[in-house]
Design an enzyme around this catalytic site. Structure first.
Site, PDB file in Angstrom:
ATOM      1  N   CYS A 109       0.708  -0.951  -0.243  1.00  0.00           N
ATOM      2  CA  CYS A 109      -0.345  -0.038  -0.173  1.00  0.00           C
ATOM      3  C   CYS A 109       0.938   1.397   0.042  1.00  0.00           C
ATOM      4  CB  CYS A 109      -0.707   0.053   1.068  1.00  0.00           C
ATOM      5  SG  CYS A 109      -2.014  -1.232   1.413  1.00  0.00           S
ATOM      6  N   ARG A 143       4.098  -0.744  -4.138  1.00  0.00           N
ATOM      7  CA  ARG A 143       4.130  -1.199  -2.701  1.00  0.00           C
ATOM      8  C   ARG A 143       2.806  -2.265  -2.763  1.00  0.00           C
ATOM      9  NH1 ARG A 143       7.100   1.527   0.592  1.00  0.00           N
ATOM     10  NH2 ARG A 143       5.105   1.088   2.370  1.00  0.00           N
ATOM     11  N   TRP A 148      -2.667  -3.211  -1.364  1.00  0.00           N
ATOM     12  CA  TRP A 148      -1.991  -3.768  -2.149  1.00  0.00           C
ATOM     13  C   TRP A 148      -3.502  -5.301  -1.047  1.00  0.00           C
ATOM     14  CZ3 TRP A 148      -0.782  -8.420   1.106  1.00  0.00           C
ATOM     15  CH2 TRP A 148       0.088  -9.162  -0.117  1.00  0.00           C
ATOM     16  N   ASN A 199      -2.248   2.526   5.653  1.00  0.00           N
ATOM     17  CA  ASN A 199      -1.387   1.064   4.861  1.00  0.00           C
ATOM     18  C   ASN A 199      -1.187   1.263   6.106  1.00  0.00           C
ATOM     19  OD1 ASN A 199       0.625  -0.364   4.097  1.00  0.00           O
ATOM     20  ND2 ASN A 199       2.207   1.371   4.244  1.00  0.00           N
ATOM     21  N   GLY A 200      -0.989  -0.804   6.491  1.00  0.00           N
ATOM     22  CA  GLY A 200      -0.816  -1.293   7.434  1.00  0.00           C
ATOM     23  C   GLY A 200      -2.367  -2.124   7.978  1.00  0.00           C
ATOM     24  N   GLU A 249      17.870 -18.348  -5.307  1.00  0.00           N
ATOM     25  CA  GLU A 249      18.411 -16.961  -5.414  1.00  0.00           C
ATOM     26  C   GLU A 249      17.224 -16.258  -6.966  1.00  0.00           C
ATOM     27  OE1 GLU A 249      16.797 -14.200  -4.637  1.00  0.00           O
ATOM     28  OE2 GLU A 249      17.270 -12.820  -5.791  1.00  0.00           O
ATOM     29  N   LYS A 264      14.302 -16.096  -8.417  1.00  0.00           N
ATOM     30  CA  LYS A 264      14.093 -14.546  -9.112  1.00  0.00           C
ATOM     31  C   LYS A 264      13.374 -14.705 -10.614  1.00  0.00           C
ATOM     32  CE  LYS A 264      14.714 -11.703  -7.814  1.00  0.00           C
ATOM     33  NZ  LYS A 264      15.037 -11.345  -6.938  1.00  0.00           N
ATOM     34  N   GLU A 294       9.449 -15.777  -9.970  1.00  0.00           N
ATOM     35  CA  GLU A 294       8.406 -15.086  -9.266  1.00  0.00           C
ATOM     36  C   GLU A 294       8.164 -13.816 -10.388  1.00  0.00           C
ATOM     37  OE1 GLU A 294       9.944 -11.757  -6.189  1.00  0.00           O
ATOM     38  OE2 GLU A 294      11.969 -12.167  -6.285  1.00  0.00           O
ATOM     39  N   HIS A 305      17.226 -37.600  -3.274  1.00  0.00           N
ATOM     40  CA  HIS A 305      16.575 -38.527  -1.595  1.00  0.00           C
ATOM     41  C   HIS A 305      15.307 -37.701  -2.797  1.00  0.00           C
ATOM     42  CE1 HIS A 305      20.406 -39.556  -0.399  1.00  0.00           C
ATOM     43  NE2 HIS A 305      20.815 -38.323  -0.420  1.00  0.00           N
ATOM     44  N   LYS A 360       6.646  -4.852  -2.878  1.00  0.00           N
ATOM     45  CA  LYS A 360       7.775  -4.942  -2.555  1.00  0.00           C
ATOM     46  C   LYS A 360       8.202  -4.740  -1.288  1.00  0.00           C
ATOM     47  CE  LYS A 360      12.451  -3.024  -4.379  1.00  0.00           C
ATOM     48  NZ  LYS A 360      12.439  -4.112  -4.115  1.00  0.00           N
TER      49      LYS A 360
HETATM   50  C1  G6P Z   1       9.629  -8.995  -0.561  1.00  0.00           C
HETATM   51  C2  G6P Z   1       9.898  -8.582  -1.743  1.00  0.00           C
HETATM   52  C3  G6P Z   1      11.377  -9.556  -1.832  1.00  0.00           C
HETATM   53  C4  G6P Z   1      12.331  -8.563  -1.114  1.00  0.00           C
HETATM   54  C5  G6P Z   1      11.525  -9.268   0.375  1.00  0.00           C
HETATM   55  C6  G6P Z   1      12.074  -9.000   1.732  1.00  0.00           C
HETATM   56  O1  G6P Z   1       9.591 -10.018  -0.723  1.00  0.00           O
HETATM   57  O2  G6P Z   1       9.531  -8.858  -3.193  1.00  0.00           O
HETATM   58  O3  G6P Z   1      12.106  -8.438  -3.091  1.00  0.00           O
HETATM   59  O4  G6P Z   1      13.542  -9.505  -1.376  1.00  0.00           O
HETATM   60  O5  G6P Z   1      10.603  -8.481   0.516  1.00  0.00           O
HETATM   61  O6  G6P Z   1      12.012  -7.723   1.592  1.00  0.00           O
HETATM   62  P1  G6P Z   1      13.294  -6.297   2.234  1.00  0.00           P
HETATM   63  O7  G6P Z   1      13.056  -4.643   1.824  1.00  0.00           O
HETATM   64  O8  G6P Z   1      13.239  -6.496   4.233  1.00  0.00           O
HETATM   65  O9  G6P Z   1      14.596  -6.690   2.665  1.00  0.00           O
END
Ligand code: G6P
Length: 608
Positions: free
Chosen positions: A2, A27, A75, A101-102, A481, A485, A488, A504, A603
């Protein structure tokens, strides 16, 4: 999670609100809305879907008049994405409009109470409670009402509130959710993040929890919950306006991948002076480091993956045991730790709710907290004992790239600093490591110049149903990672496995033509991983090997190869991750996915 923006000034508010929201769309992007006061009353416009839907609905803001307003990009947490659940929410009489937001954790109890007093609810959100509470407690004084409301709500909030009785001012407050105040000439702003207002001003106030702001066009006043005015220092933001713009790139993600060499230089160079790591920002004295019992790294998402790499590096270099935890698991499992432990929290945004909660839990247990954070003055930065900032600049694409890379660079500097303090590294090794760390930006640049091979590989595999990543030790940590990537942003099912663990269970998923991306960058475990590559190949997999130019014999086991430059074995993750980011990007691009705003994601995850 948000985004909020608010404006009061001489210009038409709606276009400015939409512009600000466009910078905050990372956001949340399932619905958006604006409320503008036009001299008579508050008009609200909302639309489900991307901000563009709202933009079109109100013709870029031209159909809405008034020079004071608040906007929101959502969001969804409580209630599906819909026009009615979108913010702003109005109170019963329409006197108050609220963006939030929250999460209001006690909203059900508050809602019941308000219903018993005759209030009717039209949305499924927790936020509507706040709008009605304003109305319920309002006795003619907006600040007093705000104080009363924040005493009643529990949880996290950043709130922007318009009241039609106050045509020349609006109010805002925050607790555990971000909100800054922008100070312009004859105009003032609120926003979840500075990127929304960078175009208009660089002077800001960072608000502490429960500081109440009253914004007028020619001034801003801040009050505490006793309604006493408080004085605060302003901060000047030195981010470039272009940092929050795409600048000719099709996606922020590509722009941010390309910015990695600069971000790495900015993060590394001020911290290496005369061949020594200088961490001015923290006070990790040799005595302190010698007494560390265990290091805990806690984080979420990609930041957690940095922690996974960090475990191998810090343990290898310092011989201090390192536990890595997913923040949401850590804070609910009563972790065993003492005041001799150091907790490293890693967060780009500095506002991830689970990471923040884990930090509090570690603090309760007496651990010292070192935060690696990108956003200056964020909640996690403020709560930590020490902060090392990554100088990555604003990161807008939901899928992180440059934040990951700079967090990793900080881990290297930290590990080197601690290894030196413990006498675990010789002068020659130290000098070699410094040189190699300093060469990382150039080597990343070299990888970025050779994108064609990766784009070609993406074109061969973008229609895969499932893609596996394997590797051992550091390569395994980077695989996590790479796999995240890819999945997602491209929505292709993907998993990362420790190569030795394949036999396994997971190997049963390998079918004819399944793509397995095998990372075999280091020398020590190269042969072992090559054996695993051969095992999957024998079962029909197509193998894409990722290695350094020191290992030409990988071609025996791989159908395709990505080569990265060589460097110190411990630093290879910084290079290996870049082709994997690019691979995910190109696959998603070929599939026509919305790369910067993948479905269901946000994000900054400010809710648990
Ligand atoms: C979300 C984002 C990720 C990020 C994670 C942690 O899932 O999409 O890219 O790694 O949050 O966020 P931060 O701001 O704590 O690194």
């Amino acid at each position: 999670m948000c985004g909020i923006v608010g404006y009061i000034g001489q210009q038409q508010a709606a276009p400015i609100l939409l512009d600000g929201l466009s910078k905050l769309e990372y956001r949340g992007y399932d619905s958006a809305g604006v409320a503008v006061f036009d001299g008579d009353g508050i008009s609200v416009n909302k639309a489900r879907g991307r901000l563009e839907a709202l933009y079109n609905k109100i013709d870029g803001g031209n159909t809405v008049s008034g020079s004071m307003g608040i906007g929101h990009t959502r969001w969804a947490t409580h209630g599906e994405p819909s026009d009615v659940n979108a913010h702003p929410h109005l109170s019963r009489s329409g006197r108050f409009a609220v963006v939030h937001n929250g999460i209001i954790e006690n909203y059900i109890a508050l809602k019941k109470r308000l219903i018993s007093k005759g209030f009717e609810f039209i949305s499924d959100t927790d936020t509507e409670v706040v709008a009605h509470l304003f109305e319920y407690y309002y006795k003619g004084d907006i600040i007093e009402t705000m104080i009363k409301v924040i005493q009643k709500v529990e949880g996290s909030y950043a709130l922007g509130v318009l009241c039609s009785d106050y045509p020349d001012q609006f109010v805002a407050v925050r607790k555990s959710s971000p909100l800054i105040v922008g100070l312009g000439q004859g105009e003032n702003f609120i926003a979840s993040d500075v990127t929304a207002i960078l175009k208009y001003t660089r002077e800001i106030y960072r608000l502490e929890d429960n500081e109440i702001v009253v914004l007028k066009k020619d001034g801003v006043k801040i009050y505490n919950t006793d309604k006493e005015e408080i004085q605060k220092e302003t901060n000047t933001i030195n981010w470039d306006v272009s940092a929050a713009e795409k600048g000719g790139y099709e996606h922020f993600m590509m722009k941010e991948m390309e910015e990695q060499p600069k971000a790495l230089r900015d993060t590394i160079s001020p911290r290496i002076k005369d061949g020594r790591v200088i961490l001015d920002d923290v006070s990790l004295t040799p005595e302190y480091v010698k007494n560390i019992n265990t290091i805990h790294i806690v984080a979420c998402g990609s930041a957690y993956h940095v922690g996974m790499v960090g475990k191998y590096i810090i343990e290898q270099m310092t011989r201090i045991p390192v536990n890595v935890d997913i923040a949401s698991e850590f804070h609910y499992r009563d972790p065993i730790m003492s005041d001799k432990d150091l907790t490293i929290v890693i967060s780009q945004s500095g506002e991830t709710a689970d990471t923040r909660a884990a930090l509090d839990r570690a603090k309760e247990k007496g651990s010292r907290i070192l935060a690696i954070v990108n956003v200056v003055g964020s909640a996690i930065a403020n709560a930590a004992d020490d902060v090392i900032y990554t100088w990555a600049g604003p990161e807008i694409a939901v899928a992180t790239t440059k934040a990951y890379s700079t967090q990793l660079a900080v881990i290297y500097l930290l590990a080197l600093h601690m290894a030196d303090a413990l006498g675990k590294i010789s002068a020659d090794e130290y000098a070699d490591m410094i040189e190699e760390i300093q060469s990382l930006p150039d080597k990343v640049e070299e990888i970025l110049k050779n994108k064609d091979n990766i784009q070609y590989l993406a074109s061969k595999f973008f229609s895969s149903k499932s893609i596996f990543f394997i590797g051992r030790n550091l390569d395994y940590a980077v695989s996590l990672e790479g796999s995240l990537k890819l999945k997602e942003i491209s929505y292709i099912h993907s998993e990362a496995y420790a190569a030795g663990e394949l036999k396994h269970g997971t190997i049963s998923l390998i079918e004819d033509g399944t793509l397995v991306i095998a990372l075999a960058t280091g020398g020590r475990l190269f042969d072992k991983t090559v054996s695993n590559m051969k095992e999957v190949k024998a079962r029909g997999a197509v193998v894409l090997g990722l290695t350094t130019n020191e290992h030409p014999n990988i071609h025996d086991a791989a159908d395709y190869v990505i080569e990265i430059p060589k460097t110190h074995e411990l630093l290879l993750p910084s290079l290996a991750v870049v082709p994997l980011q690019l691979f995910g990007y190109y696959v998603a691009s070929l599939k026509g996915c919305d790369i910067d705003k993948p479905r269901n994601l946000a994000k900054s995850v400010t809710v648990e």
